[in-house]
Design a protein around this motif. Structure first.
Motif, PDB file in Angstrom:
ATOM      1  N   ARG A 175     -17.899  13.797  12.173  1.00 56.91           N
ATOM      2  CA  ARG A 175     -18.377  13.988  10.798  1.00 56.91           C
ATOM      3  C   ARG A 175     -17.211  14.336   9.871  1.00 56.91           C
ATOM      4  NH1 ARG A 175     -20.317  18.257   7.447  1.00 56.91           N
ATOM      5  NH2 ARG A 175     -19.562  19.757   8.959  1.00 56.91           N
ATOM      6  N   GLY A 176     -17.206  13.701   8.709  1.00 57.51           N
ATOM      7  CA  GLY A 176     -16.166  14.016   7.728  1.00 57.51           C
ATOM      8  C   GLY A 176     -14.932  13.146   7.872  1.00 57.51           C
ATOM      9  N   ARG A 177     -14.843  12.391   8.983  1.00 57.65           N
ATOM     10  CA  ARG A 177     -13.666  11.522   9.134  1.00 57.65           C
ATOM     11  C   ARG A 177     -13.926  10.208   8.419  1.00 57.65           C
ATOM     12  NH1 ARG A 177     -10.960  12.271  15.034  1.00 57.65           N
ATOM     13  NH2 ARG A 177     -10.066  10.254  14.488  1.00 57.65           N
ATOM     14  N   LEU A 207     -23.531   7.934  15.353  1.00 51.29           N
ATOM     15  CA  LEU A 207     -24.827   8.086  14.663  1.00 51.29           C
ATOM     16  C   LEU A 207     -25.873   7.077  15.121  1.00 51.29           C
ATOM     17  CD1 LEU A 207     -24.488   9.233  10.936  1.00 51.29           C
ATOM     18  CD2 LEU A 207     -24.519  10.583  13.013  1.00 51.29           C
ATOM     19  N   LEU A 208     -25.543   6.257  16.132  1.00 51.31           N
ATOM     20  CA  LEU A 208     -26.583   5.341  16.610  1.00 51.31           C
ATOM     21  C   LEU A 208     -27.713   6.131  17.271  1.00 51.31           C
ATOM     22  CD1 LEU A 208     -27.706   2.596  16.856  1.00 51.31           C
ATOM     23  CD2 LEU A 208     -26.284   2.147  18.832  1.00 51.31           C
ATOM     24  N   LEU A 294     -23.091   6.252   5.570  1.00 50.66           N
ATOM     25  CA  LEU A 294     -23.417   4.972   6.209  1.00 50.66           C
ATOM     26  C   LEU A 294     -22.253   3.984   6.181  1.00 50.66           C
ATOM     27  CD1 LEU A 294     -27.094   4.370   5.025  1.00 50.66           C
ATOM     28  CD2 LEU A 294     -26.278   5.387   7.139  1.00 50.66           C
ATOM     29  N   ALA A 295     -21.291   4.205   5.291  1.00 49.80           N
ATOM     30  CA  ALA A 295     -20.144   3.293   5.251  1.00 49.80           C
ATOM     31  C   ALA A 295     -19.258   3.529   6.472  1.00 49.80           C
ATOM     32  CB  ALA A 295     -19.348   3.519   3.959  1.00 49.80           C
ATOM     33  N   THR A 296     -19.030   4.790   6.820  1.00 52.30           N
ATOM     34  CA  THR A 296     -18.174   5.083   7.984  1.00 52.30           C
ATOM     35  C   THR A 296     -18.958   4.951   9.294  1.00 52.30           C
ATOM     36  OG1 THR A 296     -17.072   6.677   6.543  1.00 52.30           O
ATOM     37  CG2 THR A 296     -16.493   6.770   8.879  1.00 52.30           C
ATOM     38  N   PHE A 297     -20.272   5.221   9.225  1.00 52.38           N
ATOM     39  CA  PHE A 297     -21.097   5.193  10.442  1.00 52.38           C
ATOM     40  C   PHE A 297     -22.210   4.128  10.294  1.00 52.38           C
ATOM     41  CE2 PHE A 297     -19.270   9.415  10.050  1.00 52.38           C
ATOM     42  CZ  PHE A 297     -18.755   9.628  11.325  1.00 52.38           C
ATOM     43  N   CYS A 299     -23.732   2.308  12.280  1.00 47.74           N
ATOM     44  CA  CYS A 299     -24.738   2.151  13.355  1.00 47.74           C
ATOM     45  C   CYS A 299     -26.121   2.613  12.909  1.00 47.74           C
ATOM     46  CB  CYS A 299     -24.318   2.936  14.595  1.00 47.74           C
ATOM     47  SG  CYS A 299     -23.108   2.062  15.594  1.00 47.74           S
ATOM     48  N   LEU A 300     -26.161   3.607  12.044  1.00 48.73           N
ATOM     49  CA  LEU A 300     -27.459   4.107  11.594  1.00 48.73           C
ATOM     50  C   LEU A 300     -28.184   3.038  10.772  1.00 48.73           C
ATOM     51  CD1 LEU A 300     -29.480   6.396  11.432  1.00 48.73           C
ATOM     52  CD2 LEU A 300     -28.123   7.435   9.616  1.00 48.73           C
ATOM     53  N   ARG A 301     -27.418   2.345   9.934  1.00 51.63           N
ATOM     54  CA  ARG A 301     -28.006   1.246   9.146  1.00 51.63           C
ATOM     55  C   ARG A 301     -28.479   0.116  10.069  1.00 51.63           C
ATOM     56  NH1 ARG A 301     -25.678  -3.364   8.208  1.00 51.63           N
ATOM     57  NH2 ARG A 301     -23.542  -2.631   8.500  1.00 51.63           N
ATOM     58  N   LEU A 302     -27.630  -0.215  11.069  1.00 46.27           N
ATOM     59  CA  LEU A 302     -28.000  -1.286  12.012  1.00 46.27           C
ATOM     60  C   LEU A 302     -29.307  -0.964  12.723  1.00 46.27           C
ATOM     61  CD1 LEU A 302     -24.749  -2.298  13.950  1.00 46.27           C
ATOM     62  CD2 LEU A 302     -26.016  -3.592  12.226  1.00 46.27           C
ATOM     63  N   ALA A 303     -29.462   0.306  13.112  1.00 44.43           N
ATOM     64  CA  ALA A 303     -30.674   0.706  13.843  1.00 44.43           C
ATOM     65  C   ALA A 303     -31.894   0.611  12.939  1.00 44.43           C
ATOM     66  CB  ALA A 303     -30.518   2.127  14.376  1.00 44.43           C
ATOM     67  N   ARG A 304     -31.738   1.043  11.690  1.00 42.11           N
ATOM     68  CA  ARG A 304     -32.882   0.948  10.765  1.00 42.11           C
ATOM     69  C   ARG A 304     -33.286  -0.521  10.588  1.00 42.11           C
ATOM     70  NH1 ARG A 304     -35.549   4.252   7.092  1.00 42.11           N
ATOM     71  NH2 ARG A 304     -34.150   6.032   7.264  1.00 42.11           N
TER      72      ARG A 304
END
Ligand code: NDP
Length: 382
Positions: A175-177, A207-208, A294-297, A299-304
């Motif tokens: 987180r934060g990177r 975040l997946l 969501l830009a850095t992680f 995977c959360l968008r992909l899962a949604r």
């Protein structure tokens, strides 16, 4: 006395479940299952007086058989037999990965109540699994901490009162990177608040895992994806929130300790003592919340997106991730290649509607093959 089968007994969930069992006079273990760690499984069987052990790996099962007088069952079939013949009141499914789906199907088919940690059962087969549970009138009690929290918060609220669900996420070790290239397995495994098995810890870093939980919540609680949010909450004290139709918001709080939701699921509808300090919010000091990055992680968008596409898409998402995470932990691909492999596998295999569980098993195999090829290509290009 509640008779219990624990699947994935040698893992993080399984070990903590056995700790809960040790402190309870109401739970008796009638079966244990693992993949290949037969020595630990036999030690657990001896400690808890379990009469039967099943090992997915036939070589491990043969070694266990030679070393123990109790009943040893072998292979995936052995795990299915263990469940079906156990006479259990409750099966705790703590297997990691889509390998947990078959045992979930058996427990529900047999009408045995299911304490479900194996979120992949719902990610891969959510619609069919929930339909099976309904057809056999068998309760699923979630073990994942956020879903256990939601299960407790929603309680007997009638349909229509729940407007939104909010799953909290610690944000994981990264987180934060802003730049995730060069992240090592050691860094990604260093989770700030939860101690868990390797796969879920890496999924928490990308975040997946939260994306899988979104899909899990959609199936368990029957809410549309647009009504389920994710909020980053680094302290992991608030596990979930429920917004009701009258403007009230219910929250579930507690220290991050999986023995709490495990104990809840094993004792449901009762509650048992868990040796934990009472929550001291003054000592915690601050509860903070932020939107996921969501830009850095991605995977959360992909899962949604996979959840909203439905059908075989979440099954493909999970299978590709299992292959990619194993490759990352082996040092064959970089951390950022995990999302690349997952996204390209999803692009290559458009969602179709599964009529039966067999369709999902076939989609799982196909996605693993495709993801394996991509891992080879991405790894060779490093
Ligand atoms: P671990 O990696 O710690 O343990 C996995 C367990 O599954 C081990 O007992 C392993 O046996 C067994 N296993 C693996 N493959 C098979 C197979 N094919 N057949 C039978 N058993 C198998 O995982 P966790 O305990 O961390 O996670 C388990 C599940 O619970 C996952 O779905 C995860 O997402 C979920 N979960 C976990 C949380 C946690 O705090 N750990 C929190 C919330 C959910 P062996 O040791 O022999 O390899």
């Amino acid at each position: 006395m509640k008779k219990l089968v624990i699947l994935g007994a040698t893992g993080s969930i399984g070990e903590q479940a056995l700790e809960v069992v040790s402190r309870s006079d109401e739970l008796a273990v009638v079966g244990l299952a693992a993949e290949r760690n037969w020595e630990r499984a036999l030690a657990q069987a001896r400690d808890h007086g379990a009469p039967a052990v099943a090992l997915a790996d036939p070589t491990a099962a043969a070694a266990a058989s030679a070393a123990w007088n109790g009943r040893v069952l072998s292979g995936e079939v052995g795990i299915r037999e263990l469940i079906a013949g156990s006479g259990a009141d409750l099966v705790l499914n703590g297997i990691v990965g889509s390998a947990g789906l078959g045992p979930t199907i058996v427990a529900l088919t047999e009408g045995i109540e299911l304490a479900l940690a194996n979120k992949e059962s719902l990610v891969v087969g959510g619609e069919l699994v929930m339909a099976l549970a309904e057809a056999t009138d068998t309760r699923i009690i979630p073990v994942d901490s956020e879903h256990s929290a939601l299960f407790q918060l929603i309680g007997a609220e009638p349909p229509g009162r729940v407007e939104r669900l909010v799953l909290t996420a610690s944000g994981g070790p990264l987180r934060g990177r802003a730049d995730l290239s060069g992240v090592t397995p050691e860094e990604a495994l260093a989770h700030p608040t939860w101690e868990m098995g390797g796969r879920i810890t890496i999924d928490s870093a990308s975040l997946l895992n939260k994306g899988f939980e979104l899909i899990e919540a959609h199936h368990l609680f029957g809410l549309a994806y647009r009504r389920i949010d994710v909020l980053v909450h680094p302290q992991s004290i608030v596990h979930a929130l429920v917004n009701l139709n009258d403007g009230a918001t219910l929250a579930h709080l507690g220290y991050p300790d999986m023995r709490v939701p495990i104990s809840y699921a094993l004792h449901y509808p009762d509650r048992a003592d868990v040796e934990l300090p009472t929550l001291d919010l003054a000592a915690v000091g601050e509860l903070s919340f932020e939107e996921p990055d969501l830009a850095t992680f991605p995977c959360l968008r992909l899962a949604r997106e996979a959840g909203e596409a439905g059908g075989t898409a979440p099954c493909v998402l999970n299978a590709a991730d299992e292959v990619a995470v194993a490759a990352f932990l082996d040092g064959r691909i970089s951390f950022t290649a995990i999302v690349e492999v997952v996204e390209r596998t999803l692009d290559a295999l458009p969602a179709s509607r599964p009529g039966h569980f067999e369709d999902l098993f076939a989609a799982d195999v196909e996605a693993r093959e495709r993801a394996g090829e991509l891992v080879g290509r991405v790894g060779a290009a490093r």
